[in-house]
Design a protein around this motif. Sequence first.
Motif, short mmCIF file in Angstrom:
data_model
loop_
_atom_site.label_atom_id
_atom_site.label_comp_id
_atom_site.label_asym_id
_atom_site.label_seq_id
_atom_site.Cartn_x
_atom_site.Cartn_y
_atom_site.Cartn_z
N ASP A 64 0.87 -1.18 0.00
CA ASP A 64 0.00 0.00 0.00
C ASP A 64 0.91 1.23 0.00
OD1 ASP A 64 -1.71 2.12 0.51
OD2 ASP A 64 -2.74 1.13 2.18
N GLN A 65 1.00 1.90 -1.13
CA GLN A 65 1.91 3.04 -1.29
C GLN A 65 1.61 4.16 -0.30
OE1 GLN A 65 4.51 2.85 -3.76
NE2 GLN A 65 3.74 0.76 -3.86
N THR A 66 0.37 4.27 0.15
CA THR A 66 0.00 5.36 1.07
C THR A 66 0.58 5.17 2.47
OG1 THR A 66 -2.08 4.32 1.78
CG2 THR A 66 -2.16 5.73 -0.20
N LYS A 67 1.10 4.00 2.77
CA LYS A 67 1.67 3.71 4.10
C LYS A 67 3.15 4.07 4.19
CE LYS A 67 -2.06 1.64 5.71
NZ LYS A 67 -2.86 2.20 6.75
N PHE A 68 3.73 4.57 3.12
CA PHE A 68 5.17 4.84 3.06
C PHE A 68 5.46 6.29 2.72
CE2 PHE A 68 4.62 0.39 2.14
CZ PHE A 68 5.68 -0.23 2.78
N VAL A 69 6.60 6.77 3.21
CA VAL A 69 7.13 8.06 2.80
C VAL A 69 8.64 7.87 2.57
CG1 VAL A 69 7.51 8.93 5.15
CG2 VAL A 69 7.24 10.54 3.26
N MET A 70 9.12 8.42 1.46
CA MET A 70 10.55 8.40 1.15
C MET A 70 11.13 9.74 1.56
SD MET A 70 10.46 6.40 -2.50
CE MET A 70 12.19 6.60 -2.76
N VAL A 71 12.29 9.68 2.24
CA VAL A 71 12.84 10.88 2.87
C VAL A 71 14.33 11.02 2.55
CG1 VAL A 71 13.24 12.01 5.10
CG2 VAL A 71 11.19 10.62 4.76
N ALA A 72 14.74 12.23 2.22
CA ALA A 72 16.16 12.58 2.18
C ALA A 72 16.52 12.96 3.61
CB ALA A 72 16.41 13.74 1.22
N ALA A 73 17.24 12.08 4.30
CA ALA A 73 17.58 12.27 5.71
C ALA A 73 19.00 12.78 5.84
CB ALA A 73 17.42 10.96 6.47
N PRO A 74 19.21 13.86 6.60
CA PRO A 74 20.56 14.43 6.72
C PRO A 74 21.52 13.46 7.40
CG PRO A 74 19.05 15.47 8.27
CD PRO A 74 18.23 14.55 7.43
N ILE A 75 22.77 13.53 6.95
CA ILE A 75 23.86 12.76 7.57
C ILE A 75 24.75 13.76 8.30
CG2 ILE A 75 25.87 11.29 7.16
CD1 ILE A 75 24.53 10.43 4.52
N GLY A 76 25.01 13.51 9.57
CA GLY A 76 25.89 14.40 10.34
C GLY A 76 25.40 15.83 10.35
N SER A 77 26.24 16.74 9.87
CA SER A 77 25.91 18.17 9.88
C SER A 77 24.86 18.54 8.83
CB SER A 77 27.18 19.00 9.62
OG SER A 77 27.65 18.74 8.31
N GLY A 78 24.50 17.60 7.96
CA GLY A 78 23.46 17.85 6.98
C GLY A 78 23.95 18.28 5.62
N ALA A 79 25.28 18.31 5.42
CA ALA A 79 25.81 18.68 4.11
C ALA A 79 25.40 17.66 3.05
CB ALA A 79 27.32 18.81 4.17
N SER A 80 25.24 16.41 3.47
CA SER A 80 24.77 15.38 2.55
C SER A 80 23.62 14.62 3.22
CB SER A 80 25.91 14.43 2.15
OG SER A 80 26.45 13.81 3.29
N LEU A 117 21.39 3.66 -4.53
CA LEU A 117 20.39 4.72 -4.45
C LEU A 117 21.01 5.89 -3.70
CD1 LEU A 117 17.28 2.49 -3.69
CD2 LEU A 117 17.86 3.62 -5.85
N SER A 118 21.17 7.02 -4.38
CA SER A 118 21.89 8.17 -3.82
C SER A 118 21.03 9.42 -3.82
CB SER A 118 23.15 8.45 -4.64
OG SER A 118 24.03 7.37 -4.58
N VAL A 119 21.05 10.12 -2.69
CA VAL A 119 20.37 11.41 -2.60
C VAL A 119 21.37 12.47 -3.06
CG1 VAL A 119 19.35 13.11 -1.05
CG2 VAL A 119 18.86 10.66 -0.73
N ILE A 120 20.95 13.25 -4.04
CA ILE A 120 21.80 14.29 -4.62
C ILE A 120 21.16 15.65 -4.33
CG2 ILE A 120 22.87 15.15 -6.75
CD1 ILE A 120 23.63 12.23 -6.15
N LYS A 121 21.92 16.52 -3.66
CA LYS A 121 21.42 17.87 -3.37
C LYS A 121 21.90 18.82 -4.46
CE LYS A 121 20.83 17.87 1.59
NZ LYS A 121 21.15 18.60 2.82
N LEU A 122 20.96 19.45 -5.12
CA LEU A 122 21.25 20.45 -6.14
C LEU A 122 20.85 21.82 -5.59
CD1 LEU A 122 19.67 18.50 -9.13
CD2 LEU A 122 22.09 18.59 -8.48
N GLY A 138 16.15 22.17 0.16
CA GLY A 138 15.84 22.29 1.57
C GLY A 138 16.84 21.52 2.41
N ASN A 139 16.76 21.74 3.70
CA ASN A 139 17.62 21.05 4.66
C ASN A 139 16.76 20.25 5.61
OD1 ASN A 139 20.16 22.10 3.74
ND2 ASN A 139 19.55 24.06 4.63
N GLY A 140 17.37 19.39 6.36
CA GLY A 140 16.63 18.55 7.29
C GLY A 140 16.06 17.35 6.58
N PHE A 141 14.97 16.80 7.12
CA PHE A 141 14.31 15.62 6.56
C PHE A 141 13.31 16.09 5.51
CE2 PHE A 141 16.00 14.37 10.60
CZ PHE A 141 16.33 13.03 10.46
N ILE A 142 13.57 15.77 4.25
CA ILE A 142 12.78 16.28 3.12
C ILE A 142 12.11 15.11 2.40
CG2 ILE A 142 12.91 17.52 0.91
CD1 ILE A 142 13.59 19.27 3.35
#
Length: 188
Positions: free
Chosen positions: A36-52, A115-120, A148-152
């Motif tokens: 059920d796709q509605t039960k999930f959220v995909m998140v870009a979660a900060p690592i350490g200081s949040g630069a990546s 699977l890589s989160v890329i910040k542009l 954005g920063n933080g959990f996106i």
Amino acid sequence: MALSRIATAVLTATVASGLPSPVRAQGSLFTTAEVDQTKFVMVAAPIGSGASSQLNIYEQRTNARPCYEMSGSAPAVVNPLLATFDFTGICNRYIDGNGYSLRIGGDDLGTRYRLSVIKLASDVQLMAVPTRDPSQSSYLIAKAGGSGNGFIQLVMEPGWRLMRRQYGKRTLGHLYVYRDAAPAAEAP
């Protein structure tokens, strides 16, 4: 050599147990099951200081308490509430390649793609990047719709969805970031 003996033993045990033989595409012992796709959220979660950031996937298993809350849009900010209580039986959290991988059709690409989160400057994107053969295509899977920063929150591009890994009739905890067929190559 040892790996092929293990794979042979697993297949022999499957046949002996009477379980249906799994569909094998490019050596994959696993198939997929809908979620059920509605039960999930995909998140870009900060690592350490949040630069990546890295990919996290949160699943709301029951309605006992919310696992996360979201605010805003383009990009939406995710507050991972599951970090504030014992979420056993209520939420699932998938935070690395042990919990999720890439699959296109019958081909399990977990060992060939990362699977890589890329910040542009203008967006945050989830990309599938080849790990063994750089001549292979990279795939845009999801994007935040703004920087954005933080959990996106990452919103999947058309054609992508989550599926659960399955072995025979047994549904496993591992998730696939899934697409029926590889996206067409984009013009340069």
